[in-house]
Design a protein around this motif. Sequence first.
Motif, PDB file in Angstrom:
ATOM      1  N   LYS A 150       0.832  -1.204   0.000  1.00  0.00           N
ATOM      2  CA  LYS A 150       0.000   0.000   0.000  1.00  0.00           C
ATOM      3  C   LYS A 150       0.867   1.256   0.000  1.00  0.00           C
ATOM      4  O   LYS A 150       0.608   2.215  -0.749  1.00  0.00           O
ATOM      5  CB  LYS A 150      -0.904   0.019   1.237  1.00  0.00           C
ATOM      6  N   LYS A 151       1.886   1.237   0.851  1.00  0.00           N
ATOM      7  CA  LYS A 151       2.760   2.406   0.978  1.00  0.00           C
ATOM      8  C   LYS A 151       3.482   2.703  -0.329  1.00  0.00           C
ATOM      9  O   LYS A 151       3.555   3.865  -0.764  1.00  0.00           O
ATOM     10  CB  LYS A 151       3.768   2.171   2.099  1.00  0.00           C
ATOM     11  N   ARG A 152       3.999   1.665  -0.974  1.00  0.00           N
ATOM     12  CA  ARG A 152       4.728   1.878  -2.238  1.00  0.00           C
ATOM     13  C   ARG A 152       3.799   2.435  -3.312  1.00  0.00           C
ATOM     14  O   ARG A 152       4.181   3.342  -4.059  1.00  0.00           O
ATOM     15  CB  ARG A 152       5.362   0.559  -2.700  1.00  0.00           C
ATOM     16  N   GLN A 155      -1.380  22.890  -7.010  1.00  0.00           N
ATOM     17  CA  GLN A 155      -2.516  22.051  -7.385  1.00  0.00           C
ATOM     18  C   GLN A 155      -3.537  21.955  -6.256  1.00  0.00           C
ATOM     19  O   GLN A 155      -3.219  22.119  -5.076  1.00  0.00           O
ATOM     20  CB  GLN A 155      -2.047  20.644  -7.746  1.00  0.00           C
ATOM     21  N   VAL A 156      -4.775  21.667  -6.667  1.00  0.00           N
ATOM     22  CA  VAL A 156      -5.824  21.300  -5.721  1.00  0.00           C
ATOM     23  C   VAL A 156      -5.989  19.785  -5.812  1.00  0.00           C
ATOM     24  O   VAL A 156      -6.222  19.247  -6.896  1.00  0.00           O
ATOM     25  CB  VAL A 156      -7.155  22.006  -6.043  1.00  0.00           C
ATOM     26  N   VAL A 157      -5.847  19.105  -4.678  1.00  0.00           N
ATOM     27  CA  VAL A 157      -5.785  17.644  -4.657  1.00  0.00           C
ATOM     28  C   VAL A 157      -6.952  17.078  -3.856  1.00  0.00           C
ATOM     29  O   VAL A 157      -7.173  17.453  -2.700  1.00  0.00           O
ATOM     30  CB  VAL A 157      -4.452  17.165  -4.040  1.00  0.00           C
ATOM     31  N   GLY A 158      -7.692  16.163  -4.463  1.00  0.00           N
ATOM     32  CA  GLY A 158      -8.736  15.434  -3.750  1.00  0.00           C
ATOM     33  C   GLY A 158      -8.117  14.299  -2.963  1.00  0.00           C
ATOM     34  O   GLY A 158      -7.334  13.519  -3.504  1.00  0.00           O
ATOM     35  N   VAL A 159      -8.450  14.219  -1.687  1.00  0.00           N
ATOM     36  CA  VAL A 159      -7.871  13.209  -0.801  1.00  0.00           C
ATOM     37  C   VAL A 159      -8.943  12.188  -0.434  1.00  0.00           C
ATOM     38  O   VAL A 159      -9.965  12.529   0.175  1.00  0.00           O
ATOM     39  CB  VAL A 159      -7.298  13.858   0.477  1.00  0.00           C
ATOM     40  N   GLY A 160      -8.712  10.947  -0.818  1.00  0.00           N
ATOM     41  CA  GLY A 160      -9.680   9.886  -0.601  1.00  0.00           C
ATOM     42  C   GLY A 160      -9.722   9.380   0.819  1.00  0.00           C
ATOM     43  O   GLY A 160      -9.166   9.993   1.747  1.00  0.00           O
ATOM     44  N   SER A 161     -10.355   8.220   1.004  1.00  0.00           N
ATOM     45  CA  SER A 161     -10.555   7.643   2.331  1.00  0.00           C
ATOM     46  C   SER A 161     -10.019   6.215   2.366  1.00  0.00           C
ATOM     47  O   SER A 161      -9.807   5.591   1.331  1.00  0.00           O
ATOM     48  CB  SER A 161     -12.043   7.640   2.690  1.00  0.00           C
ATOM     49  N   GLY A 162      -9.813   5.709   3.578  1.00  0.00           N
ATOM     50  CA  GLY A 162      -9.391   4.329   3.730  1.00  0.00           C
ATOM     51  C   GLY A 162      -7.962   4.177   4.201  1.00  0.00           C
ATOM     52  O   GLY A 162      -7.235   5.156   4.404  1.00  0.00           O
ATOM     53  N   SER A 163      -7.536   2.924   4.353  1.00  0.00           N
ATOM     54  CA  SER A 163      -6.222   2.635   4.933  1.00  0.00           C
ATOM     55  C   SER A 163      -5.069   3.000   4.010  1.00  0.00           C
ATOM     56  O   SER A 163      -4.008   3.442   4.469  1.00  0.00           O
ATOM     57  CB  SER A 163      -6.139   1.151   5.300  1.00  0.00           C
ATOM     58  N   THR A 164      -5.239   2.836   2.707  1.00  0.00           N
ATOM     59  CA  THR A 164      -4.145   3.124   1.776  1.00  0.00           C
ATOM     60  C   THR A 164      -3.893   4.622   1.654  1.00  0.00           C
ATOM     61  O   THR A 164      -2.755   5.059   1.478  1.00  0.00           O
ATOM     62  CB  THR A 164      -4.451   2.521   0.389  1.00  0.00           C
ATOM     63  N   ILE A 165      -4.952   5.413   1.789  1.00  0.00           N
ATOM     64  CA  ILE A 165      -4.797   6.860   1.607  1.00  0.00           C
ATOM     65  C   ILE A 165      -3.963   7.478   2.727  1.00  0.00           C
ATOM     66  O   ILE A 165      -3.385   8.564   2.562  1.00  0.00           O
ATOM     67  CB  ILE A 165      -6.179   7.539   1.519  1.00  0.00           C
ATOM     68  N   VAL A 166      -3.864   6.802   3.866  1.00  0.00           N
ATOM     69  CA  VAL A 166      -3.024   7.297   4.962  1.00  0.00           C
ATOM     70  C   VAL A 166      -1.589   7.488   4.481  1.00  0.00           C
ATOM     71  O   VAL A 166      -0.937   8.496   4.780  1.00  0.00           O
ATOM     72  CB  VAL A 166      -3.075   6.330   6.160  1.00  0.00           C
ATOM     73  N   ASP A 218      -7.344   8.136  -4.492  1.00  0.00           N
ATOM     74  CA  ASP A 218      -8.203   7.377  -3.586  1.00  0.00           C
ATOM     75  C   ASP A 218      -7.888   5.893  -3.705  1.00  0.00           C
ATOM     76  O   ASP A 218      -7.267   5.452  -4.686  1.00  0.00           O
ATOM     77  CB  ASP A 218      -9.674   7.627  -3.923  1.00  0.00           C
ATOM     78  N   GLY A 219      -8.315   5.129  -2.726  1.00  0.00           N
ATOM     79  CA  GLY A 219      -8.151   3.683  -2.764  1.00  0.00           C
ATOM     80  C   GLY A 219      -9.338   3.018  -3.439  1.00  0.00           C
ATOM     81  O   GLY A 219     -10.226   3.678  -3.974  1.00  0.00           O
ATOM     82  N   ALA A 220      -9.353   1.686  -3.397  1.00  0.00           N
ATOM     83  CA  ALA A 220     -10.463   0.923  -3.971  1.00  0.00           C
ATOM     84  C   ALA A 220     -10.515  -0.443  -3.304  1.00  0.00           C
ATOM     85  O   ALA A 220      -9.505  -0.944  -2.810  1.00  0.00           O
ATOM     86  CB  ALA A 220     -10.291   0.759  -5.479  1.00  0.00           C
ATOM     87  N   PHE A 258      -0.631  -0.313  -8.252  1.00  0.00           N
ATOM     88  CA  PHE A 258      -0.723  -1.477  -7.375  1.00  0.00           C
ATOM     89  C   PHE A 258       0.653  -1.783  -6.783  1.00  0.00           C
ATOM     90  O   PHE A 258       1.608  -2.049  -7.524  1.00  0.00           O
ATOM     91  CB  PHE A 258      -1.200  -2.716  -8.139  1.00  0.00           C
ATOM     92  N   GLY A 259       0.738  -1.768  -5.454  1.00  0.00           N
ATOM     93  CA  GLY A 259       1.952  -2.259  -4.812  1.00  0.00           C
ATOM     94  C   GLY A 259       1.942  -3.776  -4.856  1.00  0.00           C
ATOM     95  O   GLY A 259       0.965  -4.410  -4.442  1.00  0.00           O
ATOM     96  N   MET A 260       3.015  -4.366  -5.376  1.00  0.00           N
ATOM     97  CA  MET A 260       3.057  -5.811  -5.589  1.00  0.00           C
ATOM     98  C   MET A 260       3.856  -6.523  -4.504  1.00  0.00           C
ATOM     99  O   MET A 260       4.619  -5.909  -3.753  1.00  0.00           O
ATOM    100  CB  MET A 260       3.640  -6.119  -6.967  1.00  0.00           C
ATOM    101  N   GLU A 261       3.708  -7.848  -4.437  1.00  0.00           N
ATOM    102  CA  GLU A 261       4.384  -8.653  -3.419  1.00  0.00           C
ATOM    103  C   GLU A 261       5.898  -8.637  -3.568  1.00  0.00           C
ATOM    104  O   GLU A 261       6.620  -8.791  -2.587  1.00  0.00           O
ATOM    105  CB  GLU A 261       3.880 -10.097  -3.485  1.00  0.00           C
ATOM    106  N   ASP A 262       6.381  -8.461  -4.794  1.00  0.00           N
ATOM    107  CA  ASP A 262       7.835  -8.489  -5.019  1.00  0.00           C
ATOM    108  C   ASP A 262       8.499  -7.136  -4.781  1.00  0.00           C
ATOM    109  O   ASP A 262       9.689  -6.972  -5.032  1.00  0.00           O
ATOM    110  CB  ASP A 262       8.151  -8.987  -6.436  1.00  0.00           C
ATOM    111  N   GLY A 263       7.751  -6.161  -4.317  1.00  0.00           N
ATOM    112  CA  GLY A 263       8.324  -4.851  -4.036  1.00  0.00           C
ATOM    113  C   GLY A 263       8.177  -3.842  -5.161  1.00  0.00           C
ATOM    114  O   GLY A 263       8.523  -2.672  -4.991  1.00  0.00           O
ATOM    115  N   SER A 264       7.649  -4.260  -6.287  1.00  0.00           N
ATOM    116  CA  SER A 264       7.470  -3.348  -7.421  1.00  0.00           C
ATOM    117  C   SER A 264       6.105  -2.659  -7.336  1.00  0.00           C
ATOM    118  O   SER A 264       5.270  -2.995  -6.491  1.00  0.00           O
ATOM    119  CB  SER A 264       7.573  -4.117  -8.742  1.00  0.00           C
TER     120      SER A 264
END
Length: 275
Positions: free
Chosen positions: A45-47, A61-72, A123-125, A259-265
């Motif tokens: 999520k962080k990556r 810029q004006v930035v829309g900030v979404g909700s959820g754990s990833t947006i943190v 935003d997340g999904a 998408f943050g992937m399992e291999d770090g990419s």
Amino acid sequence: MSVQRWVLLRHVSAAFPSSPSSRSCRTHVLGSIRSAAVNMAEEAKKRAAYCAVDSNVQNNQVVGVGSGSTIVYAVDRLAERVREEKLNIVCVPTSFQARQLILQHGLTLSDLERHPELDVAIDGADEVDAELALIKGGGGCLTQEKIVAGCSKYFVVIADYRKDSEALGQQWKKGVPIEVIPMAYVPVSRMIAKRFGGEVNLRMAVSKAGPVVTDNSNFILDWKFERAQNWREVNTAIKMIPGVVETGLFVNMAQQAYFGMEDGSVKVRKAPISE
């Protein structure tokens, strides 16, 4: 579950035969594996969030900030860049949670009255399909999220590898969230199930008695659909039912997903070009 995790779980099960002491050891090891999987998802999520902010947010810029754990993580990175690069950024939240994040990080808070057009929204999904159709609303903020996304020139989605699907419903099993006026939740539920099949449930709160109540003082229905649909048509049809405020189907809205992937990419997917 990834192949690597499946193989590891098989090896753990084989290594500890069924005895009281071995079951205790196996439980401990399995708990460690689950903990490692959670940590992997959080890093993913962080990556994704950092990459999206670095690639799409610019000065003034004006930035829309979404909700959820990833947006943190996105807000963390946005605040870092504002401090380090002295960026002039104005933030418009999609929920009470997003508003609090913006204030806690010392970012400039605004709203759609003062800034009705946004440069970018992030935003997340809950799930993203191959054509960037989304299911959103697992946290109950779908209406305000959709309003902010619709006011942005460019809508970017951030998620970890668990949210990446070829078709909606492959990964996310909790259904499509639908925000409804409280008095209408029963007839709306019946109408959706009759027309589109599946099961429609009123979302109940976990730490309080009664249903979940949105930031708009409405209820949330979760529609567990049975098969793939023409999501554009379904979204329009459900929104025409009296009492429906908004659906968690975001169709032809996102331009890009990270998408943050399992291999770090970080895997980047762009929306298909409309003909």
